[in-house]
Structure formats: structure tokens, C-alpha cells
Design a protein around this motif. Structure first.
Motif, PDB file in Angstrom:
ATOM      1  N   THR A   1      43.578  36.368  29.002  1.00 57.64           N
ATOM      2  CA  THR A   1      43.944  36.844  30.323  1.00 57.64           C
ATOM      3  C   THR A   1      43.142  36.184  31.431  1.00 57.64           C
ATOM      4  OG1 THR A   1      42.453  38.632  29.855  1.00 57.64           O
ATOM      5  CG2 THR A   1      44.785  39.090  29.617  1.00 57.64           C
ATOM      6  N   TRP A   2      42.080  35.442  31.061  1.00 62.28           N
ATOM      7  CA  TRP A   2      41.235  34.838  32.092  1.00 62.28           C
ATOM      8  C   TRP A   2      41.852  33.575  32.659  1.00 62.28           C
ATOM      9  CZ3 TRP A   2      40.039  29.987  30.362  1.00 62.28           C
ATOM     10  CH2 TRP A   2      40.163  29.778  28.980  1.00 62.28           C
ATOM     11  N   ILE A   3      42.986  33.118  32.064  1.00 62.71           N
ATOM     12  CA  ILE A   3      43.520  31.808  32.440  1.00 62.71           C
ATOM     13  C   ILE A   3      43.910  31.744  33.914  1.00 62.71           C
ATOM     14  CG2 ILE A   3      45.565  30.339  32.141  1.00 62.71           C
ATOM     15  CD1 ILE A   3      45.195  30.660  29.151  1.00 62.71           C
ATOM     16  N   LEU A   4      44.551  32.789  34.412  1.00 60.92           N
ATOM     17  CA  LEU A   4      44.958  32.756  35.812  1.00 60.92           C
ATOM     18  C   LEU A   4      43.737  32.665  36.718  1.00 60.92           C
ATOM     19  CD1 LEU A   4      47.660  33.255  37.653  1.00 60.92           C
ATOM     20  CD2 LEU A   4      46.375  35.298  38.224  1.00 60.92           C
ATOM     21  N   ALA A   5      42.694  33.460  36.373  1.00 57.67           N
ATOM     22  CA  ALA A   5      41.469  33.424  37.177  1.00 57.67           C
ATOM     23  C   ALA A   5      40.878  32.025  37.156  1.00 57.67           C
ATOM     24  CB  ALA A   5      40.465  34.447  36.648  1.00 57.67           C
ATOM     25  N   ALA A   6      40.921  31.373  35.988  1.00 53.46           N
ATOM     26  CA  ALA A   6      40.364  30.021  35.884  1.00 53.46           C
ATOM     27  C   ALA A   6      41.152  29.055  36.768  1.00 53.46           C
ATOM     28  CB  ALA A   6      40.385  29.567  34.428  1.00 53.46           C
TER      29      ALA A   6
ATOM     30  N   GLY B   1      41.740  39.558  35.057  1.00 57.77           N
ATOM     31  CA  GLY B   1      42.864  39.794  34.171  1.00 57.77           C
ATOM     32  C   GLY B   1      42.683  40.928  33.183  1.00 57.77           C
ATOM     33  N   THR B   2      41.569  41.665  33.282  1.00 57.72           N
ATOM     34  CA  THR B   2      41.390  42.807  32.381  1.00 57.72           C
ATOM     35  C   THR B   2      42.203  43.990  32.892  1.00 57.72           C
ATOM     36  OG1 THR B   2      39.196  42.094  31.717  1.00 57.72           O
ATOM     37  CG2 THR B   2      39.696  44.426  31.444  1.00 57.72           C
ATOM     38  N   ALA B   3      42.944  44.618  31.973  1.00 56.92           N
ATOM     39  CA  ALA B   3      43.812  45.723  32.370  1.00 56.92           C
ATOM     40  C   ALA B   3      43.001  46.999  32.535  1.00 56.92           C
ATOM     41  CB  ALA B   3      44.901  45.939  31.328  1.00 56.92           C
ATOM     42  N   LEU B   4      43.260  47.743  33.634  1.00 60.14           N
ATOM     43  CA  LEU B   4      42.555  49.004  33.848  1.00 60.14           C
ATOM     44  C   LEU B   4      42.925  50.021  32.786  1.00 60.14           C
ATOM     45  CD1 LEU B   4      42.614  49.606  37.704  1.00 60.14           C
ATOM     46  CD2 LEU B   4      40.674  49.080  36.256  1.00 60.14           C
ATOM     47  N   SER B   5      44.061  49.799  32.129  1.00 54.62           N
ATOM     48  CA  SER B   5      44.478  50.761  31.104  1.00 54.62           C
ATOM     49  C   SER B   5      43.704  50.555  29.809  1.00 54.62           C
ATOM     50  CB  SER B   5      45.976  50.627  30.851  1.00 54.62           C
ATOM     51  OG  SER B   5      46.300  49.272  30.638  1.00 54.62           O
ATOM     52  N   GLY B   6      42.887  49.507  29.740  1.00 51.04           N
ATOM     53  CA  GLY B   6      42.013  49.332  28.585  1.00 51.04           C
ATOM     54  C   GLY B   6      42.596  48.474  27.485  1.00 51.04           C
ATOM     55  N   GLY B   7      41.694  47.909  26.672  1.00 54.25           N
ATOM     56  CA  GLY B   7      42.125  47.207  25.477  1.00 54.25           C
ATOM     57  C   GLY B   7      42.608  45.786  25.669  1.00 54.25           C
ATOM     58  N   VAL B   8      42.826  45.359  26.918  1.00 57.20           N
ATOM     59  CA  VAL B   8      43.302  43.996  27.164  1.00 57.20           C
ATOM     60  C   VAL B   8      42.366  43.309  28.148  1.00 57.20           C
ATOM     61  CG1 VAL B   8      45.174  42.591  28.084  1.00 57.20           C
ATOM     62  CG2 VAL B   8      45.693  44.651  26.776  1.00 57.20           C
TER      63      VAL B   8
ATOM     64  N   LEU C   1      44.348  40.245  43.190  1.00 54.70           N
ATOM     65  CA  LEU C   1      44.344  41.419  42.311  1.00 54.70           C
ATOM     66  C   LEU C   1      45.723  41.612  41.700  1.00 54.70           C
ATOM     67  CD1 LEU C   1      42.304  44.069  44.324  1.00 54.70           C
ATOM     68  CD2 LEU C   1      41.643  42.962  42.208  1.00 54.70           C
ATOM     69  N   ALA C   2      46.747  41.490  42.562  1.00 60.80           N
ATOM     70  CA  ALA C   2      48.110  41.636  42.060  1.00 60.80           C
ATOM     71  C   ALA C   2      48.371  40.595  40.974  1.00 60.80           C
ATOM     72  CB  ALA C   2      49.104  41.488  43.203  1.00 60.80           C
ATOM     73  N   GLY C   3      47.887  39.360  41.203  1.00 63.97           N
ATOM     74  CA  GLY C   3      48.062  38.304  40.207  1.00 63.97           C
ATOM     75  C   GLY C   3      47.353  38.640  38.909  1.00 63.97           C
ATOM     76  N   GLY C   4      46.100  39.154  39.030  1.00 69.24           N
ATOM     77  CA  GLY C   4      45.332  39.513  37.835  1.00 69.24           C
ATOM     78  C   GLY C   4      46.047  40.567  37.017  1.00 69.24           C
ATOM     79  N   VAL C   5      46.610  41.546  37.709  1.00 68.36           N
ATOM     80  CA  VAL C   5      47.348  42.606  37.024  1.00 68.36           C
ATOM     81  C   VAL C   5      48.557  42.034  36.303  1.00 68.36           C
ATOM     82  CG1 VAL C   5      48.814  44.593  37.441  1.00 68.36           C
ATOM     83  CG2 VAL C   5      46.589  44.444  38.527  1.00 68.36           C
ATOM     84  N   PHE C   6      49.219  41.119  37.001  1.00 69.64           N
ATOM     85  CA  PHE C   6      50.415  40.496  36.460  1.00 69.64           C
ATOM     86  C   PHE C   6      50.100  39.809  35.133  1.00 69.64           C
ATOM     87  CE2 PHE C   6      54.047  37.497  36.861  1.00 69.64           C
ATOM     88  CZ  PHE C   6      55.011  38.459  37.022  1.00 69.64           C
TER      89      PHE C   6
ATOM     90  N   ARG D   1      54.260  46.702  40.155  1.00 66.48           N
ATOM     91  CA  ARG D   1      53.633  47.448  39.066  1.00 66.48           C
ATOM     92  C   ARG D   1      52.116  47.255  39.025  1.00 66.48           C
ATOM     93  NH1 ARG D   1      56.496  46.431  33.720  1.00 66.48           N
ATOM     94  NH2 ARG D   1      56.044  44.285  34.262  1.00 66.48           N
ATOM     95  N   ILE D   2      51.507  47.226  40.192  1.00 71.33           N
ATOM     96  CA  ILE D   2      50.049  47.165  40.272  1.00 71.33           C
ATOM     97  C   ILE D   2      49.526  48.595  40.111  1.00 71.33           C
ATOM     98  CG2 ILE D   2      48.117  46.490  41.743  1.00 71.33           C
ATOM     99  CD1 ILE D   2      50.094  44.721  43.283  1.00 71.33           C
ATOM    100  N   PRO D   3      48.492  48.807  39.268  1.00 62.55           N
ATOM    101  CA  PRO D   3      47.978  50.174  39.136  1.00 62.55           C
ATOM    102  C   PRO D   3      47.527  50.708  40.497  1.00 62.55           C
ATOM    103  CG  PRO D   3      46.980  48.731  37.504  1.00 62.55           C
ATOM    104  CD  PRO D   3      47.784  47.862  38.405  1.00 62.55           C
ATOM    105  N   PRO D   4      47.809  51.977  40.788  1.00 63.31           N
ATOM    106  CA  PRO D   4      47.487  52.535  42.102  1.00 63.31           C
ATOM    107  C   PRO D   4      46.019  52.332  42.492  1.00 63.31           C
ATOM    108  CG  PRO D   4      48.858  54.049  40.898  1.00 63.31           C
ATOM    109  CD  PRO D   4      48.578  52.925  39.961  1.00 63.31           C
ATOM    110  N   LEU D   5      45.115  52.484  41.528  1.00 64.09           N
ATOM    111  CA  LEU D   5      43.694  52.313  41.834  1.00 64.09           C
ATOM    112  C   LEU D   5      43.443  50.938  42.435  1.00 64.09           C
ATOM    113  CD1 LEU D   5      40.889  53.871  41.126  1.00 64.09           C
ATOM    114  CD2 LEU D   5      40.676  52.093  39.423  1.00 64.09           C
TER     115      LEU D   5
END
Lengths: 326, 325
Positions: A19-24, A265-272, A314-319, B126-130
């Protein structure tokens, strides 16, 4: 639209592991822009100086990553950083500032970070409090403790050897690079260990992890303790840089560490995700303000432009952490 | 839908229980304040406390809606929205009574639009609200500096200041009547309107809501827009409360707005809770802070006690379910 981010089974699993590729990519672009604006950007001296400035956030963001990978969050990191800073500097100052005092200060600082992390972990994982509110509350307590120990900024200084060592070079390599190298080695070893795998499993699906007999509670506590450790390292770096005790020094790190993690690129939902992305994310955040500064942006527009860039990134990282296209 | 109705009408047992607990805590806090510092519960002081609580109450209402809407709904941009709302209001009215209404409309429209941007990012990108609202907070901070050029500007009209600070009827300022009406409206909306039930539906189970024909995206965008607007309204009133604007004026409300919702018994997981608890939660928070101020404890001790008390409150309400196989 009903599937959303919940469905985790995807064919593009390899991408999700990097997931770090976009940041790189974004970082490479930003370095190019920075070089264009600042001719000496790639000179070793300038790069080391930049890296020195970014080091505290890098370390703190690494800590935040482990908590977020376990699907928790830590809003107390800023307060922990402040607390460790005042504990370390006060102890060094009151013990006289010799080598022993410096060692005692560093030891006490790290112990403080670990204890703060353990307190967070116990409240969240053992007592099952909601992470956001809990770490805000413990953060308030830590911030109060920091103010109690040292009410005013700048009244206590770190002894000279501290900042001399921090800015020194050994065998031609700056101390900061050595430290980051050791941290990188530690993170790499940890990422290949069984506890890390457990951490990712807990973050990915806590019920499944529990059902498989994994030590969920212990793992989540460990995430917070590691975060506390990295906060104390970040605070020590900050102390080496500023050479002073300031009970409010860490405030900004809470939100910027979360931004760095998500940018990476780390997901706030965890595990990724992983710490590499967060390190890149922390450097990105620093370079963004660099670029805005060197582009000669009028002062009053700097924050707005930075805010917009960070939001887009941030939006990109989430993506990316979601595995690319929907 | 009927499940949501059931839930909103009677509420699960623990939730009713926690509302009673919150009310009990309010009484205990007032009693403690009066014991520690006689005059704490004097009528004038109580009204001042309630005015402070009302400012938190307005912004917490929006936060309440977003959290009820589920999918990790949370709005961290409200601090910026309040500052922005106060700034817009202050500059449009500029101490003129005649310009109060235009100022209010401009404030509400501006913050509603920015809140809608939050909602669009959350639903369509679909960006988390936080993350989305945190990013928005950064953008608003920048916007504030661009607008003010670092110099605070804008003043409250005398009528607005009087509305917030001076007695209207029976020694009670207008803002408290407004808050009571506003809170009653939100409670009614959540319990008895289709829109309110839709909020519970998407918060409890988004997929089921979508299959039942709820326009979940439109509803969620609206929730964030309303949260922005509530924060803007708070900014408008904060301007009346303090008379002028400084850039970070709203920041102090951000996390308390979330905490008020949580100690009011609304679950951060969404779909469970209501607004009357949030009103009580706002009062508890303000009372607690006020007692700590009254006791003349220095800021460090105040922070530690405040944080400790929050942890204690978490022990009563904030515990999550035990994991089971």
C-alpha cells in the motif's frame, strides 16, 4: 454501493500488501518539484537536515501505525510526546547533566512512554473502552501530568551532550541516520515475527482472530505499548533537536501522525498497510510544507494550500489501501 | 424499519438506564459544586452554566446525527466549522443589528455547503469520516487564515450578544429557549419523522436500509451537511457569547461534542441512541469543567481530573461488547 469497503476478499491481494506504493510515487513527484524550487535539495547536508526535522514525526507515525494496524487508534500520542519530553529533560537537569543523568533521563523517558502505552492498552483492550474517546481522555491526563511536571516551556534545558550527540556524525554518518537505521532494522525484524502476524490478524478481523484462539487482548495492548515506545523515541529526537523542555511540544503530532499513516496507505479499519508507508507519509507531510514555502506562496495561503494537498493525498491513500479501483 | 422505530421509541434497557444515570450525575455534580463552593448552584450561576452548555449542545446535535448514521461516522471538522461560522457571521453583521438575519443565513449556507463536501467525500469517494473530516479541518484552518489574513475581524451585533448573554423572560436568556426548542425539534425529528428513521436505519444496517429503499448516500451527505450547519450555528452563537472572533475559537468544542454524544448513551457504532442523552451529556461536561474551575485547581490538575473522570464515565457507558466465539 452496498458492498462498500467491507468486502475484504479481492483478487488484487498483492497490491494490498504494498500500500506504500502510491505514497512513494507521490514522494518522488514531490522531491522533483522540491528540487526544481530548491537547487541544493539533493545535497547531502540539506537532505540530512530535512530528515532531521522529519525524524520525530517519522518515529511517532510508526508507533501510530501499529495501533491502527490492530484497528485501534491513539489520540494521546501528542500528549505522550510532551510528557516524555518534560520527564526526560527535567530528570537530566535535576541530576546535574552528566552522562549518568543523561542515561537516567533517557531511561525514564522510555519507561514513561511504555507506561503510557500500557495504560492506553489496558483501558481499550482489557476494559473494552471505546478507543477514540479513551485515548482522548488518557491524553488529557498525560497532558495534565506534563504541565504539572513542567508548567512553563523553556525553563529547563537539556544538557549540552544531548544535542551535541544528536547533531553529531559517527564514522561519517549522522547520528539521525544511524538511529533511523536501527529503527528500520527493528521494524523489519518485527514485521517478520509471529506477534506481528497476530497483530495483523487481529486488525483484519478481530472476531475471526479471537475465534482462532489468538491472544486478542494481549496483542492490542502490545500495539499500544509499542506506540508508546515509538512516541518516547520521537520525543527523545525532538528533545535532541530543540534541547528544551516544553509541556506543549507534542500537541500537533496527534493529528499529523494519523495523517502520515493514512497517507502511507494504511487502512484505518486495520489489518492493511505497514510502517514503510507511514514513514513515506511523514516525509511527504514535511516536504509538502517545504515545497509550499520554497514556491514563494504568500504567507496567508500556505496553510490553505497545504490543507487541500493533504486532503487530496489522504483521499488517495485511502483509495490505495482499499485496493485500487472500486 | 420497524426495528428502528422500536429502538427509538423505547430504546434498549441499558440505554434508558444510562439516561437515568446521566441525570443522576447532573444532580450529584450540582450538589458537589454547591458543597465545595457555596453559590455554585445559585440561579444566575446555573443559567450561565446552561448557556455554556447550550453552545456545546448545538454542535453536539450535528455530531449526534453523524454518529447515529453509522459507518464509523464522526465529524472532526466541527471545530473549524465553528470558527468559520463565527468569522462569517461577525463579518457579515459587523456589529449591526439589521444584518443579523443575513449573517445567520450566510453562516448556515456556508457551513452547510462545506459539511456537504464532507458527506460527498465519505459517500462517493468512500473516505473514512475520521480522515475526511480531519482533512477538512486542515482546509478550514487554511481558509480562516486566508480570510482573516491572521487578524481577527468581525464583531457581534448588540442584539445577538443580548440574546445570548442577557435575560429575556424570567431571567432566562433567549438562547436557552432556542436550545430547548432546537433540542425538542431534533428529538422529534429522530423519533417521528421518516428522515429520523432513515438515520437509524442506515446506522444500524446500511445494507438492509438500502434494500428497503432508503437513499443511503443522499441521507448520509445530508447528515454531514447538517452537522456542518449545526457547527456554523454554534459559531454564530459563540460570536454572540464572546463578542468577537479569534481563529481557534471553535477548537475547544471538537472533542467535547463527541464526548457529549457518547456519555449521552449514543453508540459510536451507529444506529443506537438518541438526542435527549446528548443534551444531558453536554450539561454534564460543562458542569464538570466548571466545578474544576471553581475549585481553583491549576490547569494541570484540572486536565488530569477531567481526563480521569472521562475514563470513569467510560467505565459506565463506553464499554464495548465482550468478544465471543
Amino acid at each position: 454501493m452496498t458492498g462498500d469497503g467491507q468486502s475484504q476478499a479481492r483478487p488484487r491481494f498483492e497490491f494490498r500488501r504494498n500500500t506504500w506504493i502510491l505514497a512513494a510515487g507521490f514522494l518522488a513527484l514531490l522531491c522533483a518539484v522540491n528540487y526544481f524550487l530548491q537547487d541544493n535539495f539533493f545535497e547531502p547536508g540539506v537532505m540530512v537536515s530535512n530528515l532531521t526535522t522529519f525524524t520525530p514525526l517519522i518515529l511517532i507515525a510508526i508507533g501510530q501505525t501499529y495501533v491502527i494496524l490492530a484497528s485501534d487508534i491513539d489520540l494521546s500520542v501528542g500528549a505522550i510526546v510532551s510528557l516524555v519530553n518534560v520527564v526526560t529533560v527535567s530528570i537530566m537537569h535535576h541530576l546535574g547533566g552528566d552522562a549518568l543523568a543523561v542515561a537516567a533521563g533517557i531511561g525514564a523517558g522510555v519507561a514513561t512512554g511504555l507506561a503510557a502505552g500500557a495504560a492506553n492498552g489496558l483501558c481499550v483492550a482489557a476494559l473494552r473502552f471505546q478507543p477514540i474517546i479513551t485515548t482522548f481522555a488518557t491524553g488529557t491526563v498525560f497532558a495534565g501530568l506534563a504541565l504539572w511536571i513542567l508548567p512553563d516551556a523553556g525553563t529547563v534545558q537539556a544538557p549540552e551532550p544531548v544535542w551535541r550527540t544528536y547533531s553529531a556524525s559517527f564514522v561519517g554518518v549522522p547520528f539521525v541516520i544511524w538511529s533511523l537505521g536501527v529503527v528500520a532494522l527493528g521494524c523489519w525484524l518485527y514485521s517478520r515475527s509471529r506477534p506481528y502476524l497476530t497483530l495483523m490478524a487481529v486488525g483484519g478481523n478481530i472476531r475471526a482472530a479471537f475465534g482462532s484462539g489468538l491472544p486478542v487482548m494481549r496483542t492490542r495492548i502490545a500495539g499500544y505499548v509499542i506506540c508508546g515506545l515509538f512516541c518516547s523515541l520521537g520525543a527523545l529526537a525532538l528533545t535532541g533537536e530543540t534541547a528544551t523542555g516544553d509541556p506543549l511540544i507534542g500537541i500537533a503530532f496527534t493529528l499529523s501522525s494519523i495523517s502520515a499513516v493514512v497517507l502511507g496507505g494504511t487502512a484505518l479499519s486495520g489489518g492493511v498497510g505497514g510502517v514503510l508507508g507511514s514513514v513515506l507519509g511523514a516525509i511527504l507531510l514535511g516536504l509538502i510544507s517545504n515545497v509550499i514555502f520554497f514556491a514563494g506562496t504568500p504567507f496567508e495561503y500556505q496553510n490553505l494550500i497545504q490543507g487541500v494537498i493533504v486532503l487530496v493525498a489522504l483521499a488517495g491513500g485511502v483509495f490505495v489501501s482499499r485496493g485500487g479501483a472500486r | 424499519m420497524s426495528a428502528a422505530r422500536e429502538r427509538t421509541r423505547s430504546g434498549p434497557r441499558w440505554y434508558r438506564h444510562s439516561l437515568v444515570l446521566t441525570l443522576a450525575i447532573i444532580v450529584v455534580l450540582f450538589a458537589a459544586g454547591e458543597t465545595l463552593s457555596p453559590g455554585f448552584a445559585a440561579p444566575g450561576q446555573v443559567i450561565y452554566l446552561l448557556v455554556t452548555a447550550s453552545l456545546l449542545g448545538f454542535v453536539a446535535a450535528g455530531q449526534n446525527l453523524v454518529i447515529l448514521g453509522g459507518r464509523e461516522g464522526i465529524d472532526l471538522s466541527v471545530g473549524g466549522m465553528i470558527s468559520l461560522g463565527a468569522l462569517i457571521a461577525g463579518n457579515v453583521m459587523d456589529a449591526s443589528n439589521a444584518a443579523i438575519l443575513p449573517a445567520l443565513l450566510a453562516t448556515l449556507a456556508g457551513t452547510f455547503a462545506l459539511g456537504a463536501v464532507n458527506g460527498l467525500g465519505v459517500t462517493f469517494l468512500r473516505i473514512p469520516p475520521l480522515v475526511m473530516t480531519l482533512g477538512m479541518y486542515g482546509v478550514i484552518q487554511g481558509l480562516l487564515i486566508v480570510i482573516t489574513r491572521g487578524v481577527p475581524s468581525g464583531r457581534a451585533a448588540p442584539m445577538l450578544s443580548a440574546f445570548v448573554n442577557e435575560p429575556l423572560v424570567l431571567g432566562i436568556p433567549g438562547i436557552l429557549f432556542a436550545w430547548a426548542a432546537f433540542a425538542a425539534f431534533v428529538i422529534w425529528m429522530l423519533r417521528s419523522t421518516a428522515f429520523g428513521l432513515r438515520i437509524y436505519a442506515i446506522g444500524a444496517n446500511e445494507n438492509a436500509a438500502a434494500l428497503s429503499g432508503v437513499a443511503i448516500r443522499r441521507t448520509r451527505v445530508l447528515l454531514f451537511a447538517l452537522s456542518g450547519m449545526c457547527a456554523g450555528l454554534t459559531g454564530f452563537l459563540v460570536l454572540g457569547f464572546s463578542g468577537n472572533v479569534f481563529i481557534g475559537v471553535g477548537d475547544q468544542y471538537m472533542l467535547p461534542s463527541i464526548i457529549a454524544v457518547v456519555i449521552g448513551g449514543t453508540s459510536l457504532a451507529g444506529g443506537i441512541g438518541g438526542h435527549h442523552g446528548t443534551v444531558a451529556g453536554a450539561i454534564v461536561l460543562v458542569l464538570l469543567q466548571s466545578i474544576l474551575t471553581t475549585l481553583n485547581i491549576d490547569p494541570s490538575g484540572r486536565a488530569m481530573i477531567f481526563g480521569g473522570t472521562l475514563l470513569l464515565l467510560m467505565f459506565f457507558y463506553g464499554r464495548q461488547q465482550r468478544l465471543r466465539v
